[in-house]
Design a protein around this motif. Structure first.
Motif, mmCIF file in Angstrom:
data_model
loop_
_atom_site.group_PDB
_atom_site.id
_atom_site.type_symbol
_atom_site.label_atom_id
_atom_site.label_comp_id
_atom_site.label_asym_id
_atom_site.label_seq_id
_atom_site.Cartn_x
_atom_site.Cartn_y
_atom_site.Cartn_z
ATOM 1 N N ILE A 1 18.477 -1.590 3.738
ATOM 2 C CA ILE A 1 19.928 -1.756 3.850
ATOM 3 C C ILE A 1 20.363 -2.089 5.269
ATOM 4 N N GLY A 2 19.370 -2.364 6.144
ATOM 5 C CA GLY A 2 19.699 -2.876 7.460
ATOM 6 C C GLY A 2 19.615 -1.912 8.624
ATOM 7 N N TYR A 3 19.180 -0.686 8.396
ATOM 8 C CA TYR A 3 19.072 0.248 9.506
ATOM 9 C C TYR A 3 17.845 -0.097 10.337
ATOM 10 N N PRO B 1 1.417 21.588 6.841
ATOM 11 C CA PRO B 1 0.779 20.264 6.954
ATOM 12 C C PRO B 1 1.724 19.268 7.607
ATOM 13 N N GLU B 2 1.197 18.139 8.013
ATOM 14 C CA GLU B 2 2.036 17.099 8.617
ATOM 15 C C GLU B 2 2.982 16.520 7.568
ATOM 16 N N TYR B 3 4.117 16.083 8.031
ATOM 17 C CA TYR B 3 5.108 15.467 7.156
ATOM 18 C C TYR B 3 5.425 14.072 7.673
ATOM 19 N N SER B 4 5.798 13.203 6.772
ATOM 20 C CA SER B 4 6.270 11.878 7.164
ATOM 21 C C SER B 4 7.458 11.531 6.279
ATOM 22 N N ILE B 5 8.243 10.593 6.748
ATOM 23 C CA ILE B 5 9.428 10.165 6.018
ATOM 24 C C ILE B 5 9.289 8.681 5.712
ATOM 25 N N ASN B 6 9.491 8.323 4.463
ATOM 26 C CA ASN B 6 9.465 6.919 4.078
ATOM 27 C C ASN B 6 10.821 6.314 4.436
ATOM 28 N N THR B 7 10.809 5.350 5.328
ATOM 29 C CA THR B 7 12.060 4.753 5.820
ATOM 30 C C THR B 7 12.373 3.409 5.160
ATOM 31 N N ASP B 8 11.631 3.049 4.132
ATOM 32 C CA ASP B 8 11.818 1.740 3.488
ATOM 33 C C ASP B 8 13.245 1.506 3.014
ATOM 34 N N LYS B 9 13.854 2.491 2.356
ATOM 35 C CA LYS B 9 15.216 2.310 1.824
ATOM 36 C C LYS B 9 16.219 2.058 2.946
ATOM 37 N N ALA B 10 16.107 2.813 4.021
ATOM 38 C CA ALA B 10 17.030 2.632 5.145
ATOM 39 C C ALA B 10 16.854 1.252 5.766
ATOM 40 N N GLU B 11 15.616 0.815 5.912
ATOM 41 C CA GLU B 11 15.366 -0.516 6.480
ATOM 42 C C GLU B 11 15.871 -1.617 5.559
#
Length: 53
Positions: A25-27, A13-23
């Motif tokens: 902290i400023g990424y 199945p398709e996968y996605s990554i939650n990027t909230d934590k990285a954002e």
């Protein structure tokens, strides 16, 4: 496997990554559409050059 080895993720199945934590902290993530086509063109050109030689 008629034409080589099967890719390990075919049929998954398709996968996605939650990027909230990285954002948080400023990424800053780049937009894929800003650079992917140029990169693909580069690799296509490399393969075409190998086939000419």
């Amino acid at each position: 496997m008629k034409h080589g080895e099967a890719a390990p993720y075919n049929g998954e199945p398709e996968y996605s990554i939650n990027t909230d934590k990285a954002e948080k902290i400023g990424y800053h993530f780049s937009n894929l559409k800003d650079w992917i086509y140029e990169l693909l063109d580069y690799y296509i050109e490399q393969v075409n050059m190998e086939n000419i030689e």
